[in-house]
Design a protein around this motif. Structure first.
Motif, PDB file in Angstrom:
ATOM      1  N   SER A   1       0.745  -1.224   0.167  1.00  0.00           N
ATOM      2  CA  SER A   1       0.102  -0.008   0.107  1.00  0.00           C
ATOM      3  C   SER A   1       0.786   1.046  -0.061  1.00  0.00           C
ATOM      4  N   LYS A   2       2.119   1.211   0.032  1.00  0.00           N
ATOM      5  CA  LYS A   2       2.837   2.290   0.176  1.00  0.00           C
ATOM      6  C   LYS A   2       3.051   3.166  -1.007  1.00  0.00           C
ATOM      7  N   SER A   3       2.676   2.658  -2.208  1.00  0.00           N
ATOM      8  CA  SER A   3       2.454   3.556  -3.397  1.00  0.00           C
ATOM      9  C   SER A   3       1.005   3.952  -3.937  1.00  0.00           C
ATOM     10  N   ARG A   4       0.180   3.872  -2.932  1.00  0.00           N
ATOM     11  CA  ARG A   4      -1.311   4.298  -3.351  1.00  0.00           C
ATOM     12  C   ARG A   4      -1.678   5.118  -2.363  1.00  0.00           C
ATOM     13  N   SER A   5      -2.836   5.937  -2.980  1.00  0.00           N
ATOM     14  CA  SER A   5      -3.200   7.170  -2.196  1.00  0.00           C
ATOM     15  C   SER A   5      -4.378   6.910  -1.373  1.00  0.00           C
ATOM     16  N   LEU A   6      -4.545   7.293  -0.212  1.00  0.00           N
ATOM     17  CA  LEU A   6      -5.575   6.747   0.569  1.00  0.00           C
ATOM     18  C   LEU A   6      -6.738   7.450   0.241  1.00  0.00           C
ATOM     19  N   LYS A   7      -6.670   8.651  -0.604  1.00  0.00           N
ATOM     20  CA  LYS A   7      -8.028   9.443  -1.032  1.00  0.00           C
ATOM     21  C   LYS A   7      -8.726   8.727  -1.868  1.00  0.00           C
ATOM     22  N   ASP A   8      -8.227   7.867  -2.539  1.00  0.00           N
ATOM     23  CA  ASP A   8      -8.914   7.246  -3.865  1.00  0.00           C
ATOM     24  C   ASP A   8      -9.791   6.157  -3.070  1.00  0.00           C
ATOM     25  N   TYR A   9      -9.548   5.811  -1.937  1.00  0.00           N
ATOM     26  CA  TYR A   9     -10.546   4.796  -1.224  1.00  0.00           C
ATOM     27  C   TYR A   9     -11.523   5.441  -0.187  1.00  0.00           C
ATOM     28  N   MET A  10     -11.276   6.711  -0.032  1.00  0.00           N
ATOM     29  CA  MET A  10     -12.357   7.605   0.925  1.00  0.00           C
ATOM     30  C   MET A  10     -13.448   7.983   0.243  1.00  0.00           C
ATOM     31  N   LEU A  11     -14.717   7.893   0.680  1.00  0.00           N
ATOM     32  CA  LEU A  11     -15.933   8.209   0.221  1.00  0.00           C
ATOM     33  C   LEU A  11     -16.178   9.951   0.206  1.00  0.00           C
ATOM     34  N   THR A  12     -15.535  10.547  -0.593  1.00  0.00           N
ATOM     35  CA  THR A  12     -15.683  12.081  -0.888  1.00  0.00           C
ATOM     36  C   THR A  12     -16.596  12.037  -1.909  1.00  0.00           C
ATOM     37  N   PRO A  13     -17.464  13.447  -1.824  1.00  0.00           N
ATOM     38  CA  PRO A  13     -18.297  13.796  -2.917  1.00  0.00           C
ATOM     39  C   PRO A  13     -17.860  13.442  -4.373  1.00  0.00           C
ATOM     40  N   GLU A  14     -16.686  13.678  -4.663  1.00  0.00           N
ATOM     41  CA  GLU A  14     -16.213  13.701  -5.973  1.00  0.00           C
ATOM     42  C   GLU A  14     -16.112  11.845  -6.263  1.00  0.00           C
ATOM     43  N   ASN A  15     -15.639  11.171  -5.358  1.00  0.00           N
ATOM     44  CA  ASN A  15     -15.585   9.763  -6.035  1.00  0.00           C
ATOM     45  C   ASN A  15     -16.944   9.114  -5.744  1.00  0.00           C
ATOM     46  N   ILE A  16     -17.800   9.506  -4.957  1.00  0.00           N
ATOM     47  CA  ILE A  16     -19.275   9.035  -5.088  1.00  0.00           C
ATOM     48  C   ILE A  16     -20.046   9.547  -6.445  1.00  0.00           C
ATOM     49  N   LYS A  17     -19.556  10.689  -6.877  1.00  0.00           N
ATOM     50  CA  LYS A  17     -19.982  11.022  -8.397  1.00  0.00           C
ATOM     51  C   LYS A  17     -19.449   9.890  -9.277  1.00  0.00           C
ATOM     52  N   LYS A  18     -18.304   9.643  -9.228  1.00  0.00           N
ATOM     53  CA  LYS A  18     -17.494   8.825 -10.106  1.00  0.00           C
ATOM     54  C   LYS A  18     -18.163   7.484 -10.342  1.00  0.00           C
ATOM     55  N   MET A  19     -18.382   6.911  -8.961  1.00  0.00           N
ATOM     56  CA  MET A  19     -18.998   5.714  -8.897  1.00  0.00           C
ATOM     57  C   MET A  19     -20.284   5.764  -9.466  1.00  0.00           C
ATOM     58  N   LYS A  20     -21.356   6.777  -9.410  1.00  0.00           N
ATOM     59  CA  LYS A  20     -22.583   6.994  -9.916  1.00  0.00           C
ATOM     60  C   LYS A  20     -22.639   6.874 -11.443  1.00  0.00           C
ATOM     61  N   GLU A  21     -21.455   7.638 -12.019  1.00  0.00           N
ATOM     62  CA  GLU A  21     -21.178   7.950 -13.742  1.00  0.00           C
ATOM     63  C   GLU A  21     -20.735   6.454 -13.960  1.00  0.00           C
ATOM     64  N   LYS A  22     -19.840   5.640 -13.313  1.00  0.00           N
ATOM     65  CA  LYS A  22     -19.620   4.330 -13.699  1.00  0.00           C
ATOM     66  C   LYS A  22     -20.467   3.611 -13.891  1.00  0.00           C
ATOM     67  N   ARG A  23     -21.712   3.438 -12.744  1.00  0.00           N
ATOM     68  CA  ARG A  23     -22.643   2.545 -12.725  1.00  0.00           C
ATOM     69  C   ARG A  23     -23.414   2.956 -13.951  1.00  0.00           C
ATOM     70  N   VAL A  24     -23.910   4.188 -14.276  1.00  0.00           N
ATOM     71  CA  VAL A  24     -24.695   4.555 -15.382  1.00  0.00           C
ATOM     72  C   VAL A  24     -24.269   3.862 -16.606  1.00  0.00           C
ATOM     73  N   ASP A  25     -22.781   4.004 -17.025  1.00  0.00           N
ATOM     74  CA  ASP A  25     -21.986   3.609 -17.902  1.00  0.00           C
ATOM     75  C   ASP A  25     -22.075   2.064 -18.139  1.00  0.00           C
ATOM     76  N   ASP A  26     -22.138   1.448 -16.977  1.00  0.00           N
ATOM     77  CA  ASP A  26     -22.083   0.000 -16.898  1.00  0.00           C
ATOM     78  C   ASP A  26     -23.316  -0.477 -17.379  1.00  0.00           C
ATOM     79  N   LEU A  27     -24.418   0.124 -16.853  1.00  0.00           N
ATOM     80  CA  LEU A  27     -25.954  -0.206 -17.173  1.00  0.00           C
ATOM     81  C   LEU A  27     -26.154   0.114 -18.868  1.00  0.00           C
ATOM     82  N   LYS A  28     -25.623   1.013 -19.374  1.00  0.00           N
ATOM     83  CA  LYS A  28     -25.777   1.335 -20.819  1.00  0.00           C
ATOM     84  C   LYS A  28     -25.093   0.093 -21.265  1.00  0.00           C
TER      85      LYS A  28
END
Length: 93
Positions: A56-83
Motif C-alpha cells: 500500500s505504500k504506492s497508493r493514495s488513501l484519498k482514492d479509497y475515501m468516500l468523498t463527494p467527488e468519488n461518489i459522483k465517479k461511482m454513480k457515473e460508472k454505474r450508469v455507463d455499466d448499465l448502458k
C-alpha cells in the motif's frame, strides 16, 4: 523488502509445518507448541504488516475515501455499466 518478506513467509510456513508434524508424531510436544506459536506470532505481527505496508505504500488513501467527488465517479460508472449491459442484451436478441 520483497525478498525479506518472502524469506520470513517461508520461515513461518516451515516452522508451522515442522511444529504440526512434530505434534502429530508426538515428538517433543513442548518444542512443537513453541514452533507453532512462534510461527503464528511471526506471521501475524511481522510478515502481515510488512506485506500490507509494501503493497500500500504506492497508493493514495484519498482514492479509497468516500468523498463527494468519488461518489459522483461511482454513480457515473454505474450508469455507463448499465448502458453497456443493455446494449449487450439487445445484441443477443
Amino acid at each position: 523488502m520483497k525478498t525479506a518478506i518472502k524469506l520470513l513467509f517461508i520461515l513461518m510456513v516451515s516452522g508451522l509445518a515442522a511444529g504440526l508434524i512434530m505434534q502429530q508424531n508426538e515428538i517433543n510436544e513442548k518444542l512443537a507448541n513453541v514452533l507453532i506459536g512462534s510461527s503464528l506470532v511471526l506471521g501475524i505481527f511481522i510478515v502481515m504488516p510488512l506485506f500490507l505496508y509494501q503493497r500500500s505504500k504506492s497508493r493514495s488513501l484519498k482514492d479509497y475515501m468516500l468523498t463527494p467527488e468519488n461518489i459522483k465517479k461511482m454513480k457515473e460508472k454505474r450508469v455507463d455499466d448499465l448502458k453497456f449491459y443493455k446494449k449487450k442484451e439487445n445484441n443477443l436478441d
